[in-house]
Scaffold this active site. Structure first.
Site, PDB file in Angstrom:
ATOM      1  N   GLU A  76      22.600 -25.257  85.824  1.00 30.75           N
ATOM      2  CA  GLU A  76      22.624 -25.802  84.467  1.00 30.75           C
ATOM      3  C   GLU A  76      24.012 -26.300  84.088  1.00 30.75           C
ATOM      4  OE1 GLU A  76      21.821 -26.732  80.406  1.00 30.75           O
ATOM      5  OE2 GLU A  76      20.727 -26.778  82.305  1.00 30.75           O
ATOM      6  N   HIS A 116      24.695 -29.625  85.551  1.00 32.87           N
ATOM      7  CA  HIS A 116      23.970 -30.665  84.816  1.00 32.87           C
ATOM      8  C   HIS A 116      24.707 -31.044  83.533  1.00 32.87           C
ATOM      9  CE1 HIS A 116      20.775 -33.145  83.402  1.00 32.87           C
ATOM     10  NE2 HIS A 116      20.489 -32.369  82.367  1.00 32.87           N
TER      11      HIS A 116
END
Length: 204
Positions: free
Chosen positions: A59, A62
């Site tokens: 995450e 990202h």
């Protein structure tokens, strides 16, 4: 020369943005959307997470790459403003690109802050996923127009096109609907995986 460099940079931004989008799909597929908890823009309350788990790493990457996309598109717009005159189509397309990438970031932030991640199977999450993908399409379209026009491509002519314009419009709307419904379907498959077609039908 500045125009050719801007065109090359524009195509590079498109390629990079596609990679970020693919990584975003990987985040969803691995269930790592909650890797940074419900914190945004920080990750679990920290700018850089220390001793993170794999979900947090996925995450965080990202978020980092998405932030770089925003910076890259902002630089694209600044470059276009410096090279092209006011009201030029390249400047317009670059401005739209920045608008849609900001909307993209806000949608992502909303998904995190409202905890529409991980095992959340609410209607709100499905709606946000669909809106997220539609906005992504518009972002890619704006970036593509920027690169196309910066490369010397002809302006898009809509007036007087008749049925070809109607067919193109219907195709574009159909693509948006198909993409949005496909994103929701993929989300459902992630949340409620089925080992076979028969098992999937039984779940319905």
């Amino acid at each position: 020369m500045k125009h050719s460099r801007l065109a090359t940079y524009s195509w590079g931004v498109i390629a990079y943005t596609i990679l970020v989008i693919v990584w975003g799909a990987f985040v969803r597929a691995t269930g790592s959307g909650a890797g940074c908890g419900n914190h945004w823009p920080t990750c679990n309350g920290a700018v850089v997470p220390w001793s993170p788990q794999s979900e947090t790493i996925i995450e965080f990457i990202h978020r980092l790459t998405s932030g770089l996309t925003l910076v890259a598109i902002l630089l694209l717009l600044i470059w276009a403003v410096r090279v092209y005159p006011k009201a030029h189509r390249v400047r317009l397309a670059a401005s739209l690109s920045l608008f849609f990438v900001i909307v993209e970031a806000l949608i992502g932030a909303g998904i995190v802050l409202f905890e529409l991640v991980a095992s959340n199977d609410s209607t709100a999450r499905a709606i946000m996923v669909a809106i997220h993908l539609v906005n992504t399409f518009f972002l890619l379209a704006s970036l593509t127009l920027t690169a196309w026009w910066a490369s010397g491509g002809e302006p898009v002519r809509l007036r007087g096109q008749g049925w070809p314009l109607l067919a193109l419009s219907l195709g574009f709307v159909s693509l948006l609907i198909l993409g949005a419904s496909g994103a929701v379907t993929a989300l459902g498959d992630t949340l409620f995986p089925a080992g076979s077609l028969a098992e999937g039908l039984q779940q319905k």
